[in-house]
Scaffold this motif. Structure first.
Motif, PDB file in Angstrom:
ATOM      1  N   UNK A   3       0.820  -1.203   0.000  1.00  0.00           N
ATOM      2  CA  UNK A   3       0.000   0.000   0.000  1.00  0.00           C
ATOM      3  C   UNK A   3       0.859   1.258   0.000  1.00  0.00           C
ATOM      4  N   UNK A   4       0.386   2.290  -0.694  1.00  0.00           N
ATOM      5  CA  UNK A   4       1.036   3.597  -0.659  1.00  0.00           C
ATOM      6  C   UNK A   4       0.210   4.587   0.143  1.00  0.00           C
ATOM      7  N   UNK A   5      -0.738   4.079   0.920  1.00  0.00           N
ATOM      8  CA  UNK A   5      -1.562   4.939   1.758  1.00  0.00           C
ATOM      9  C   UNK A   5      -0.865   5.180   3.093  1.00  0.00           C
ATOM     10  N   UNK A   6      -0.782   6.440   3.494  1.00  0.00           N
ATOM     11  CA  UNK A   6      -0.124   6.793   4.747  1.00  0.00           C
ATOM     12  C   UNK A   6      -0.952   7.871   5.437  1.00  0.00           C
ATOM     13  N   UNK A   7      -1.055   7.779   6.751  1.00  0.00           N
ATOM     14  CA  UNK A   7      -1.943   8.654   7.516  1.00  0.00           C
ATOM     15  C   UNK A   7      -1.155   9.659   8.345  1.00  0.00           C
ATOM     16  N   UNK A   8      -1.644  10.890   8.381  1.00  0.00           N
ATOM     17  CA  UNK A   8      -1.165  11.904   9.315  1.00  0.00           C
ATOM     18  C   UNK A   8      -2.277  12.179  10.316  1.00  0.00           C
ATOM     19  N   UNK A   9      -1.997  11.975  11.576  1.00  0.00           N
ATOM     20  CA  UNK A   9      -2.910  12.372  12.648  1.00  0.00           C
ATOM     21  C   UNK A   9      -2.296  13.645  13.216  1.00  0.00           C
ATOM     22  N   UNK A  10      -2.752  14.780  12.717  1.00  0.00           N
ATOM     23  CA  UNK A  10      -2.067  16.026  13.034  1.00  0.00           C
ATOM     24  C   UNK A  10      -3.000  17.218  12.913  1.00  0.00           C
ATOM     25  N   UNK A  11      -2.483  18.374  13.318  1.00  0.00           N
ATOM     26  CA  UNK A  11      -3.300  19.575  13.357  1.00  0.00           C
ATOM     27  C   UNK A  11      -3.115  20.471  12.157  1.00  0.00           C
ATOM     28  N   UNK A  12      -4.021  21.432  12.035  1.00  0.00           N
ATOM     29  CA  UNK A  12      -3.978  22.406  10.956  1.00  0.00           C
ATOM     30  C   UNK A  12      -3.161  23.619  11.379  1.00  0.00           C
ATOM     31  N   UNK A  13      -2.214  24.027  10.552  1.00  0.00           N
ATOM     32  CA  UNK A  13      -1.450  25.260  10.760  1.00  0.00           C
ATOM     33  C   UNK A  13      -2.078  26.336   9.888  1.00  0.00           C
ATOM     34  N   UNK A  14      -2.595  27.374  10.512  1.00  0.00           N
ATOM     35  CA  UNK A  14      -3.307  28.396   9.757  1.00  0.00           C
ATOM     36  C   UNK A  14      -2.421  29.055   8.705  1.00  0.00           C
ATOM     37  N   UNK A  15      -1.084  29.020   8.891  1.00  0.00           N
ATOM     38  CA  UNK A  15      -0.167  29.593   7.915  1.00  0.00           C
ATOM     39  C   UNK A  15       0.358  28.555   6.934  1.00  0.00           C
ATOM     40  N   UNK A  16      -0.122  27.323   7.070  1.00  0.00           N
ATOM     41  CA  UNK A  16       0.143  26.256   6.098  1.00  0.00           C
ATOM     42  C   UNK A  16       1.611  25.869   5.975  1.00  0.00           C
ATOM     43  N   UNK A  17       2.408  26.165   6.987  1.00  0.00           N
ATOM     44  CA  UNK A  17       3.811  25.772   6.955  1.00  0.00           C
ATOM     45  C   UNK A  17       4.066  24.440   7.621  1.00  0.00           C
ATOM     46  N   UNK A  18       3.422  24.215   8.762  1.00  0.00           N
ATOM     47  CA  UNK A  18       3.617  22.981   9.509  1.00  0.00           C
ATOM     48  C   UNK A  18       2.352  22.156   9.571  1.00  0.00           C
ATOM     49  N   UNK A  19       2.311  21.245  10.530  1.00  0.00           N
ATOM     50  CA  UNK A  19       1.134  20.412  10.732  1.00  0.00           C
ATOM     51  C   UNK A  19       0.786  19.576   9.526  1.00  0.00           C
ATOM     52  N   UNK A  20      -0.504  19.403   9.314  1.00  0.00           N
ATOM     53  CA  UNK A  20      -0.976  18.509   8.253  1.00  0.00           C
ATOM     54  C   UNK A  20      -0.531  18.975   6.862  1.00  0.00           C
ATOM     55  N   UNK A  21      -0.301  20.268   6.689  1.00  0.00           N
ATOM     56  CA  UNK A  21       0.140  20.774   5.386  1.00  0.00           C
ATOM     57  C   UNK A  21       1.531  20.236   5.049  1.00  0.00           C
TER      58      UNK A  21
END
Length: 254
Positions: A3-21
């Motif tokens: 499988x090439x499916x991979x999960x991120x259990x993470x938060x949203x960074x409003x500036x889109x630099x870190x987290x799930x982005x």
């Protein structure tokens, strides 16, 4: 075929630099199909940078929606409270046969408004079920309840985290010990390795998230924990060289 499916259990960074982005971008660059279960939202308010945990019922529905996806790996980022952490741990326990990376985010750079003591105890419960943990110096201090001021302190802390149940440990020293060299320490219970690279005077928002999700990507590619850490460090170094004012977003494709 794996499988090439991979999960991120993470938060949203409003500036889109870190987290799930950062997680999803890193997965894509590594040829993986990224999924995400969102643990929190962030925003700048009158109180500064704030983290708003996802409603626990909604988070439970997210995980339930993904329970039958044949994931090849999981990366865990910001878990904003004990309830979300407990739900994430149950999900991880149900996926014990795949690589799992825990980035134990106990203190955001922008805010210290986190239930640190309770979350520390909860994060320690993850250790037997994850492949590697990736704390920075502050998080390693909180997890080990010790002071880390030198490279020798980092080495001791890595061994302490292993003794607390972590299978593999990499402590991200960044430039806190030396503003010219980014120093990390890897320990797998047998070999202790110091990894260094020149500090780049560029924006590094999202570097920690990118590092952890990159490790997860390389573990899915069947690299050893040490190989994954070495390759992830090189990956992040290259990404920082191309960073802009908002985040580590310009990645080289493999």
């Amino acid at each position: 075929m794996k499988s090439k499916y991979i999960l991120a259990i993470s938060g949203n960074d409003i500036f889109s630099g870190g987290g799930l982005h950062a997680d999803l971008t890193t997965y894509t660059v590594n040829g993986l199909h990224g999924f995400v279960a969102v643990t929190c939202l962030t925003a700048i308010t009158e109180n500064g940078f704030e983290v708003f945990g996802t409603d626990s019922n909604i988070f439970a529905h997210q995980l339930a929606s993904l329970k039958d996806v044949p994931f090849a790996g999981i990366k865990l980022g910001l878990l904003p409270n004990v309830e979300i952490a407990e739900q994430a741990l149950d999900f991880v326990k149900a996926h014990a046969d795949i690589p799992v990376v825990l980035d134990p985010v106990l203190v955001c750079k922008e805010s210290h408004d986190v239930e640190v003591s309770a979350l520390r105890d909860e994060l320690l419960k993850f250790f037997p079920y994850v492949t590697i943990i990736t704390p920075n110096l502050v998080e390693a201090e909180l997890l080990t309840q010790s002071s880390i001021k030198t490279l020798d302190d980092m080495k001791v802390a890595a061994k302490t985290l292993y003794e607390l149940g972590a299978k593999n440990v990499v402590i991200k020293g960044g430039s806190r010990l030396d503003d010219t060299v980014a120093t990390d320490v890897f320990y797998d219970g047998t070999e202790l390795v110091v990894l260094e690279s020149p500090v780049i005077a560029r924006n590094n928002i999202g570097a920690g998230c990118t590092f952890a999700s990159s490790i997860a990507s390389y573990l899915v590619a069947d690299k050893t924990a040490q190989e994954a850490v070495r390759d992830a460090k090189a990956f992040v170094h290259a990404a920082i060289q191309k960073s802009d004012d908002y985040g580590v977003i310009q990645y080289e494709t493999n």
